[in-house]
Design an enzyme around this catalytic site. Structure first.
Site, PDB file in Angstrom:
ATOM      1  N   ASP A 101       0.871  -1.176   0.000  1.00  0.00           N
ATOM      2  CA  ASP A 101       0.000   0.000   0.000  1.00  0.00           C
ATOM      3  C   ASP A 101       0.909   1.228   0.000  1.00  0.00           C
ATOM      4  O   ASP A 101       2.136   1.110  -0.163  1.00  0.00           O
ATOM      5  CB  ASP A 101      -0.994  -0.042   1.181  1.00  0.00           C
ATOM      6  CG  ASP A 101      -0.346   0.185   2.534  1.00  0.00           C
ATOM      7  OD1 ASP A 101       0.911   0.247   2.595  1.00  0.00           O
ATOM      8  OD2 ASP A 101      -1.072   0.287   3.540  1.00  0.00           O
ATOM      9  N   HIS A 102       0.309   2.414   0.187  1.00  0.00           N
ATOM     10  CA  HIS A 102       1.101   3.652   0.168  1.00  0.00           C
ATOM     11  C   HIS A 102       2.177   3.656   1.250  1.00  0.00           C
ATOM     12  O   HIS A 102       3.266   4.173   1.034  1.00  0.00           O
ATOM     13  CB  HIS A 102       0.170   4.856   0.355  1.00  0.00           C
ATOM     14  CG  HIS A 102      -0.666   4.758   1.597  1.00  0.00           C
ATOM     15  ND1 HIS A 102      -1.719   3.859   1.711  1.00  0.00           N
ATOM     16  CD2 HIS A 102      -0.595   5.405   2.791  1.00  0.00           C
ATOM     17  CE1 HIS A 102      -2.260   3.980   2.918  1.00  0.00           C
ATOM     18  NE2 HIS A 102      -1.597   4.902   3.592  1.00  0.00           N
ATOM     19  N   CYS A 130       3.210  -3.176   4.000  1.00  0.00           N
ATOM     20  CA  CYS A 130       2.365  -2.036   4.373  1.00  0.00           C
ATOM     21  C   CYS A 130       3.104  -1.290   5.473  1.00  0.00           C
ATOM     22  O   CYS A 130       4.326  -1.389   5.563  1.00  0.00           O
ATOM     23  CB  CYS A 130       0.948  -2.476   4.758  1.00  0.00           C
ATOM     24  SG  CYS A 130       0.807  -3.575   6.166  1.00  0.00           S
ATOM     25  N   THR A 146       2.943  -1.750   8.775  1.00  0.00           N
ATOM     26  CA  THR A 146       3.429  -2.687   9.795  1.00  0.00           C
ATOM     27  C   THR A 146       3.588  -4.118   9.281  1.00  0.00           C
ATOM     28  O   THR A 146       4.211  -4.944   9.948  1.00  0.00           O
ATOM     29  CB  THR A 146       2.427  -2.762  10.961  1.00  0.00           C
ATOM     30  OG1 THR A 146       1.158  -3.179  10.410  1.00  0.00           O
ATOM     31  CG2 THR A 146       2.266  -1.426  11.667  1.00  0.00           C
ATOM     32  N   GLY A 147       2.942  -4.432   8.180  1.00  0.00           N
ATOM     33  CA  GLY A 147       2.872  -5.820   7.690  1.00  0.00           C
ATOM     34  C   GLY A 147       1.672  -6.561   8.251  1.00  0.00           C
ATOM     35  O   GLY A 147       1.287  -7.621   7.755  1.00  0.00           O
ATOM     36  N   GLY A 200      -1.732  -5.614   8.638  1.00  0.00           N
ATOM     37  CA  GLY A 200      -2.964  -5.581   7.837  1.00  0.00           C
ATOM     38  C   GLY A 200      -2.849  -6.479   6.618  1.00  0.00           C
ATOM     39  O   GLY A 200      -3.791  -7.226   6.285  1.00  0.00           O
ATOM     40  N   MET A 201      -1.712  -6.420   5.956  1.00  0.00           N
ATOM     41  CA  MET A 201      -1.495  -7.251   4.766  1.00  0.00           C
ATOM     42  C   MET A 201      -1.590  -8.739   5.118  1.00  0.00           C
ATOM     43  O   MET A 201      -2.189  -9.532   4.382  1.00  0.00           O
ATOM     44  CB  MET A 201      -0.124  -6.961   4.139  1.00  0.00           C
ATOM     45  CG  MET A 201      -0.039  -5.651   3.403  1.00  0.00           C
ATOM     46  SD  MET A 201      -1.127  -5.632   1.956  1.00  0.00           S
ATOM     47  CE  MET A 201      -0.412  -4.258   1.033  1.00  0.00           C
ATOM     48  N   HIS A 205       8.887 -24.725   8.754  1.00  0.00           N
ATOM     49  CA  HIS A 205       7.833 -25.424   9.504  1.00  0.00           C
ATOM     50  C   HIS A 205       6.425 -25.184   8.963  1.00  0.00           C
ATOM     51  O   HIS A 205       5.574 -26.046   9.082  1.00  0.00           O
ATOM     52  CB  HIS A 205       7.857 -25.009  10.991  1.00  0.00           C
ATOM     53  CG  HIS A 205       9.040 -25.539  11.736  1.00  0.00           C
ATOM     54  ND1 HIS A 205       9.071 -25.645  13.107  1.00  0.00           N
ATOM     55  CD2 HIS A 205      10.234 -25.998  11.299  1.00  0.00           C
ATOM     56  CE1 HIS A 205      10.238 -26.153  13.490  1.00  0.00           C
ATOM     57  NE2 HIS A 205      10.976 -26.357  12.405  1.00  0.00           N
ATOM     58  N   ARG A 251       7.473 -34.133   9.575  1.00  0.00           N
ATOM     59  CA  ARG A 251       6.350 -34.028  10.518  1.00  0.00           C
ATOM     60  C   ARG A 251       5.497 -32.777  10.273  1.00  0.00           C
ATOM     61  O   ARG A 251       4.350 -32.699  10.718  1.00  0.00           O
ATOM     62  CB  ARG A 251       6.859 -34.030  11.956  1.00  0.00           C
ATOM     63  CG  ARG A 251       7.669 -32.803  12.323  1.00  0.00           C
ATOM     64  CD  ARG A 251       8.348 -32.962  13.685  1.00  0.00           C
ATOM     65  NE  ARG A 251       8.995 -31.734  14.133  1.00  0.00           N
ATOM     66  CZ  ARG A 251      10.197 -31.336  13.750  1.00  0.00           C
ATOM     67  NH1 ARG A 251      10.894 -32.054  12.891  1.00  0.00           N
ATOM     68  NH2 ARG A 251      10.721 -30.211  14.211  1.00  0.00           N
ATOM     69  N   HIS A 252       6.055 -31.807   9.560  1.00  0.00           N
ATOM     70  CA  HIS A 252       5.332 -30.546   9.336  1.00  0.00           C
ATOM     71  C   HIS A 252       4.271 -30.665   8.248  1.00  0.00           C
ATOM     72  O   HIS A 252       3.338 -29.867   8.205  1.00  0.00           O
ATOM     73  CB  HIS A 252       6.316 -29.436   8.996  1.00  0.00           C
ATOM     74  CG  HIS A 252       7.360 -29.259  10.042  1.00  0.00           C
ATOM     75  ND1 HIS A 252       7.069 -28.802  11.305  1.00  0.00           N
ATOM     76  CD2 HIS A 252       8.689 -29.535  10.034  1.00  0.00           C
ATOM     77  CE1 HIS A 252       8.174 -28.787  12.030  1.00  0.00           C
ATOM     78  NE2 HIS A 252       9.171 -29.225  11.276  1.00  0.00           N
TER      79      HIS A 252
HETATM   80  C1  RB5 Z   1      -1.751   2.682   6.660  1.00  0.00           C
HETATM   81  O1  RB5 Z   1      -1.730   3.858   7.388  1.00  0.00           O
HETATM   82  C2  RB5 Z   1      -1.525   1.500   7.586  1.00  0.00           C
HETATM   83  O2  RB5 Z   1      -2.605   1.353   8.430  1.00  0.00           O
HETATM   84  C3  RB5 Z   1      -1.286   0.250   6.796  1.00  0.00           C
HETATM   85  O3  RB5 Z   1      -0.198   0.446   5.948  1.00  0.00           O
HETATM   86  C4  RB5 Z   1      -0.926  -1.003   7.595  1.00  0.00           C
HETATM   87  O4  RB5 Z   1       0.134  -0.758   8.465  1.00  0.00           O
HETATM   88  C5  RB5 Z   1      -2.022  -1.733   8.215  1.00  0.00           C
HETATM   89  O5  RB5 Z   1      -1.834  -2.763   8.858  1.00  0.00           O
END
Ligand code: RB5
Length: 145
Positions: free
Chosen positions: A11-12, A68, A70-71, A73-74, A101, A135-136
């Site tokens: 995303d942005h 994104c 934080t990673g 949301g994605m 694993h 096993r995995h």
């Molecule tokens: C966008 O502001 C932010 O919420 C998105 O990039 C992401 O971090 C969501 O999990």
């Protein structure tokens, strides 16, 4: 060239890091397909995650990378699609074990969390680590069920 293609999206909030990671993946020998976004103009991450995850689920690609802020949301969004095992990583050890694993097929991380060089190390170890099977296998199958 490894003859392996990788799909990447952001995303942005992950756009700038995506642009730094892409040439690194090319250097490693991967053919990189970028599904956007293509600027820092705001876009909703679930839309990008869904588009990428569907292309993995339908086997157009075997592995994908989503970035994104934080990673988080994605990874939540990608994991909604059946067949997707997405991991959010801020360290190389998690990246390695998520492949060994859990046979993860989508790697997520955040531009607001990891720096460029750590992000590249995470990508490299994730892409180069094989699923240990053994096993995995049974456990990953249980995830699908
Ligand atoms: C966008 O502001 C932010 O919420 C998105 O990039 C992401 O971090 C969501 O999990």
């Amino acid at each position: 060239m490894k003859n392996e293609k990788i799909i990447i999206g952001s995303d942005h909030a992950g756009y700038n890091l995506k642009e730094k990671v892409k040439p690194f993946l090319t250097e490693l020998g991967y053919e990189v397909f970028d599904i956007g976004t293509h600027s820092t103009k705001a876009i909703d991450y679930p839309l990008i995650a869904k588009e990428l995850a569907k292309k993995i689920a339908n086997e157009e690609f075997q592995k994908g990378i989503l970035i994104c802020g934080t990673g988080i949301g994605m990874s939540i969004a990608a994991n909604k699609i059946k067949g997707i095992r997405a991991v959010v990583c801020s360290d190389t050890t998690s990246a390695k074990f998520s492949r060994e694993h859990n046979n993860t097929n989508v790697l997520c991380f955040g531009e607001r969390i990891v720096g460029e060089y750590l992000a590249k190390d995470i990508c490299k170890i994730w892409l180069e680590t094989k699923f240990a099977e053994d096993r995995h296998l049974k456990r990953v199958k249980l995830l699908e069920d």
